[in-house]
Write a protein that holds these residues in place. Structure first.
Motif, PDB file in Angstrom:
ATOM      1  N   PRO A 101     -13.167  13.903  25.014  1.00  0.00           N
ATOM      2  CA  PRO A 101     -13.656  14.985  24.158  1.00  0.00           C
ATOM      3  C   PRO A 101     -15.177  15.079  24.201  1.00  0.00           C
ATOM      4  O   PRO A 101     -15.868  14.061  24.208  1.00  0.00           O
ATOM      5  N   GLY A 102     -15.681  16.308  24.280  1.00  0.00           N
ATOM      6  CA  GLY A 102     -17.126  16.525  24.207  1.00  0.00           C
ATOM      7  C   GLY A 102     -17.896  16.173  25.454  1.00  0.00           C
ATOM      8  O   GLY A 102     -19.123  16.174  25.455  1.00  0.00           O
ATOM      9  N   ILE A 103     -17.206  15.915  26.550  1.00  0.00           N
ATOM     10  CA  ILE A 103     -17.908  15.489  27.762  1.00  0.00           C
ATOM     11  C   ILE A 103     -18.543  16.679  28.471  1.00  0.00           C
ATOM     12  O   ILE A 103     -19.505  16.531  29.226  1.00  0.00           O
ATOM     13  N   GLY A 104     -17.979  17.884  28.244  1.00  0.00           N
ATOM     14  CA  GLY A 104     -18.567  19.075  28.872  1.00  0.00           C
ATOM     15  C   GLY A 104     -17.584  19.861  29.728  1.00  0.00           C
ATOM     16  O   GLY A 104     -18.003  20.627  30.594  1.00  0.00           O
ATOM     17  N   LYS A 105     -16.281  19.703  29.462  1.00  0.00           N
ATOM     18  CA  LYS A 105     -15.276  20.403  30.271  1.00  0.00           C
ATOM     19  C   LYS A 105     -15.386  21.908  30.081  1.00  0.00           C
ATOM     20  O   LYS A 105     -15.374  22.672  31.042  1.00  0.00           O
ATOM     21  N   SER A 106     -15.504  22.324  28.817  1.00  0.00           N
ATOM     22  CA  SER A 106     -15.594  23.766  28.561  1.00  0.00           C
ATOM     23  C   SER A 106     -16.901  24.308  29.120  1.00  0.00           C
ATOM     24  O   SER A 106     -16.956  25.434  29.613  1.00  0.00           O
ATOM     25  N   THR A 107     -17.952  23.504  29.055  1.00  0.00           N
ATOM     26  CA  THR A 107     -19.252  23.966  29.546  1.00  0.00           C
ATOM     27  C   THR A 107     -19.209  24.212  31.044  1.00  0.00           C
ATOM     28  O   THR A 107     -19.625  25.266  31.518  1.00  0.00           O
ATOM     29  N   ARG A 138     -21.041  29.374  22.946  1.00  0.00           N
ATOM     30  CA  ARG A 138     -21.382  28.500  24.061  1.00  0.00           C
ATOM     31  C   ARG A 138     -21.960  29.323  25.204  1.00  0.00           C
ATOM     32  O   ARG A 138     -22.949  28.946  25.829  1.00  0.00           O
ATOM     33  N   ARG A 141     -25.533  30.088  25.031  1.00  0.00           N
ATOM     34  CA  ARG A 141     -26.381  28.969  25.430  1.00  0.00           C
ATOM     35  C   ARG A 141     -26.501  28.907  26.950  1.00  0.00           C
ATOM     36  O   ARG A 141     -27.502  28.448  27.488  1.00  0.00           O
ATOM     37  N   MET A 270     -26.511  16.760  31.145  1.00  0.00           N
ATOM     38  CA  MET A 270     -26.297  17.778  30.111  1.00  0.00           C
ATOM     39  C   MET A 270     -27.638  18.144  29.488  1.00  0.00           C
ATOM     40  O   MET A 270     -28.339  17.286  28.970  1.00  0.00           O
ATOM     41  N   SER A 272     -29.825  21.528  27.264  1.00  0.00           N
ATOM     42  CA  SER A 272     -29.485  22.569  26.286  1.00  0.00           C
ATOM     43  C   SER A 272     -28.988  23.832  26.981  1.00  0.00           C
ATOM     44  O   SER A 272     -28.150  24.550  26.461  1.00  0.00           O
TER      45      SER A 272
HETATM   46  N1  LIG Z   1     -27.595  22.846  22.294  1.00  0.00           N
HETATM   47  C1  LIG Z   1     -27.185  21.838  23.023  1.00  0.00           C
HETATM   48  N2  LIG Z   1     -28.063  21.105  23.767  1.00  0.00           N
HETATM   49  C2  LIG Z   1     -27.667  20.085  24.535  1.00  0.00           C
HETATM   50  N3  LIG Z   1     -26.406  19.706  24.662  1.00  0.00           N
HETATM   51  C3  LIG Z   1     -25.474  20.365  23.956  1.00  0.00           C
HETATM   52  C4  LIG Z   1     -25.805  21.468  23.112  1.00  0.00           C
HETATM   53  N4  LIG Z   1     -24.659  21.938  22.569  1.00  0.00           N
HETATM   54  C5  LIG Z   1     -23.669  21.158  23.035  1.00  0.00           C
HETATM   55  N5  LIG Z   1     -24.140  20.226  23.867  1.00  0.00           N
HETATM   56  C6  LIG Z   1     -23.383  19.197  24.594  1.00  0.00           C
HETATM   57  O1  LIG Z   1     -22.184  19.761  25.053  1.00  0.00           O
HETATM   58  C7  LIG Z   1     -21.097  18.919  24.683  1.00  0.00           C
HETATM   59  C8  LIG Z   1     -19.877  19.742  24.388  1.00  0.00           C
HETATM   60  O2  LIG Z   1     -19.494  20.323  25.577  1.00  0.00           O
HETATM   61  P1  LIG Z   1     -18.073  20.992  25.750  1.00  0.00           P
HETATM   62  O3  LIG Z   1     -17.697  21.771  24.543  1.00  0.00           O
HETATM   63  O4  LIG Z   1     -18.111  21.678  27.067  1.00  0.00           O
HETATM   64  O5  LIG Z   1     -17.157  19.702  25.850  1.00  0.00           O
HETATM   65  P2  LIG Z   1     -15.591  19.638  26.047  1.00  0.00           P
HETATM   66  O6  LIG Z   1     -15.361  18.571  27.055  1.00  0.00           O
HETATM   67  O7  LIG Z   1     -15.034  20.970  26.305  1.00  0.00           O
HETATM   68  O8  LIG Z   1     -15.122  19.102  24.636  1.00  0.00           O
HETATM   69  P3  LIG Z   1     -13.710  19.280  23.904  1.00  0.00           P
HETATM   70  O9  LIG Z   1     -12.848  18.223  24.480  1.00  0.00           O
HETATM   71  O10 LIG Z   1     -14.013  19.013  22.478  1.00  0.00           O
HETATM   72  O11 LIG Z   1     -13.247  20.653  24.170  1.00  0.00           O
HETATM   73  C9  LIG Z   1     -21.558  18.175  23.488  1.00  0.00           C
HETATM   74  O12 LIG Z   1     -20.954  16.919  23.390  1.00  0.00           O
HETATM   75  C10 LIG Z   1     -23.030  18.044  23.710  1.00  0.00           C
HETATM   76  O13 LIG Z   1     -23.273  16.871  24.469  1.00  0.00           O
END
Ligand SMILES: Nc1ncnc2c1ncn2[C@@H]1O[C@H](COP(=O)(O)OP(=O)(O)OP(=O)(O)O)[C@@H](O)[C@H]1O
Ligand SMILES: [Mg+2]
Length: 472
Positions: A101-107, A138, A141, A270, A272
């Motif tokens: 979770p939160g690693i950046g998959k959606s990003t 997102r 950003r 990662m 901003s």
């Molecule tokens: N404004 C920001 N500046 C820098 N990093 C950010 C910012 N906003 C979010 N992030 C990073 O992006 C991460 C979230 O990315 P993302 O939503 O792509 O993850 P994910 O793998 O899809 O998570 P999930 O499993 O919850 O869906 C955050 O943990 C944080 O590290």
């Protein structure tokens, strides 16, 4: 009217049983069987095979008569992602992208779709996890390109398949596959049966429409993608996004790829404005190397790319029995093996000390060529002597350690040495190479020989050093 059937599916391995039992007959896990009611199929669809059976069976075609795929690969515009995929997305293929979770998959998927949309490709982002408004936040950003991607907030499998048929996107992301549910099954979203149903439904529509599908999946506590490993067999490509959330480095690697090598690794940071590819990770990692006792530079190979990383070790006396052996970024079993060989064949004993080994930067090195770096880092940590030249430049090494204390050759020595030379590393201790003149190579045939070499190189330093294998 046909009756609905009930079966029991293991949530770990996907094994199916007619009756419930405490232990799964497939993988032996306890309390993992979940009841699943399968609604009767009312009418046979066009793809169900009934028509073909009546016409006398399906026909096989010699491969040379099979039409070549028309379309070239779709480039996501993220160089590291395209390289890990083996040269971009293959139309009609299924990619599973897993990660904590939160690693950046959606990003990363939003960025890839944004780039594809900007280059005139049809895209679709299906979100079951976040609302369209959250996805928009997102995208803001990430920039204007990401805002051009059509998004669909939907969790019903049939509706998603309908939307893919209607929109016919060239690349579609489903974030995440665990949130989809099919009305035909009674089990909860995220259960094995639902995830498998969703993946096979999406695979069918992907093959039919030629859409490259990216399924985002969560990683379970045990580290497998989407819990049931069934998905990993079904899809064409399994990518995992790894790294520590607190650190900014993330690595993307392929566990399975039907269209390319699985050894490629992409390194990201990662920021901003989204994920930024680290084009020259060696420069980063070597620049950050400390050249303190217990640190050594490893010339590793990540797929077809040489990568210099810093391996660090700490050896601390302890009263704890048995002493701790902690490995981050390398395999625990290989650490145990290196400790045993150090003790048996090089006279370096660590029986009454805690041992910690870490690959700096949160990188994972999965190759036997890391053995020598672990051994040298441990020997240096134990003796308290740095592995560095007089001018402070760190020592580099690579090589597999055999159980009899010999150093064994590993792949691509010339590329590893060239990378070390590029960063001004003067001496690289490694097994002898077939070609005699390989730049900074300082060959050693055994682990004992490698320690001797390290001692000789570091003895050039201004202060005289004691032997590395002397007691600390
Ligand atoms: N404004 C920001 N500046 C820098 N990093 C950010 C910012 N906003 C979010 N992030 C990073 O992006 C991460 C979230 O990315 P993302 O939503 O792509 O993850 P994910 O793998 O899809 O998570 P999930 O499993 O919850 O869906 C955050 O943990 C944080 O590290
Ligand atoms: Mg997400």
């Amino acid at each position: 009217m046909a009756r609905s059937r009930s079966k029991h599916v293991c949530s770990e391995c996907g094994h199916e049983a007619l009756a419930w039992s405490g232990q799964c007959g497939g993988c032996g896990a306890w309390n993992t069987l979940e009841e699943t009611v399968v609604a009767p199929k009312t009418k046979r669809g066009p793809g169900s095979g009934g028509d073909k059976a009546r016409k006398g069976g399906a026909r096989a075609t010699p491969l040379r008569d099979v039409a070549r795929p028309q379309e070239a690969r779709l480039l996501s515009g993220i160089g590291e992602l395209d390289r890990v995929l083996g040269g971009g997305f293959v139309p009609g293929s299924l990619v599973l992208l897993g990660g904590a979770p939160g690693i950046g998959k959606s990003t990363i998927t939003a960025m890839a779709l944004g780039n594809l949309a900007a280059s005139g490709r049809r895209t679709l982002y299906v979100t079951g996890e976040e609302s369209a408004a959250q996805v928009r936040m997102r995208a803001e950003r990430l920039g204007d390109d990401a805002l051009a991607v059509p998004a669909l907030a939907e969790t019903d499998l049939a509706a998603v398949i309908g939307a893919i048929e209607a929109e016919a996107p060239e690349v579609c992301v489903v974030d995440s596959v665990q949130t989809l549910h099919s009305g035909e099954l009674s089990s909860a979203p995220g259960s094995v049966a639902q995830v498998r149903e969703a993946a096979s439904g999406l695979m069918e529509v992907a093959k039919r429409t030629g859409t490259a599908m990216v399924l985002v999946g969560h990683v379970t506590k045990e580290g497998s993608v989407a819990g049931p490993r069934v998905l990993e067999h079904l899809v064409d490509c399994v990518l995992v996004f790894e790294g520590e959330r607190e650190r900014s480095y993330r690595t993307l690697r392929a566990l399975k790829n039907r269209f390319g090598a699985t050894s490629e690794v992409g390194v990201f940071e990662m920021r901003s404005g989204g994920l930024v590819a680290v084009e020259d990770p060696s420069a980063r990692f070597v620049g950050e190397a400390t050249a303190a006792p217990g640190s050594v530079v490893l010339c590793s190979m990540e797929g077809t790319r040489p990568l210099l990383v810093e391996v660090q070790a700490l050896v601390a006396p302890t009263e704890v029995v048995p002493p701790r052996r902690v490995a981050n970024g390398i395999d625990r079993n290989r650490l145990a093996m290196v400790l045993a060989v150090l003790s048996r064949h090089a006279g370096v004993q660590m029986g009454s000390a805690d041992v910690f080994v870490n690959v700096a930067g949160g990188v994972r090195v999965d190759e036997p060529g890391a053995d020598l770096a672990v051994a040298l880092a441990l020997a240096s940590a134990r003796s308290g002597k740095p592995l560095a030249h007089a001018d402070g430049r760190p020592l580099a090494c690579f090589g597999e350690i055999g159980l009899t204390g010999e150093l064994r050759a590993v792949g691509h020595p010339e590329r590893r040495l060239a990378e070390a030379a590029k960063f001004g590393l003067e001496s690289v201790i490694a097994p002898p190479a077939p070609a005699p003149d390989l730049g900074p190579l300082a060959p050693a045939k055994t682990l004992r020989g490698a320690l001797k070499r390290a001692r000789a190189i570091c003895a050039d330093a201004a202060s005289p050093v004691e032997p590395l294998d002397a007691a600390a």
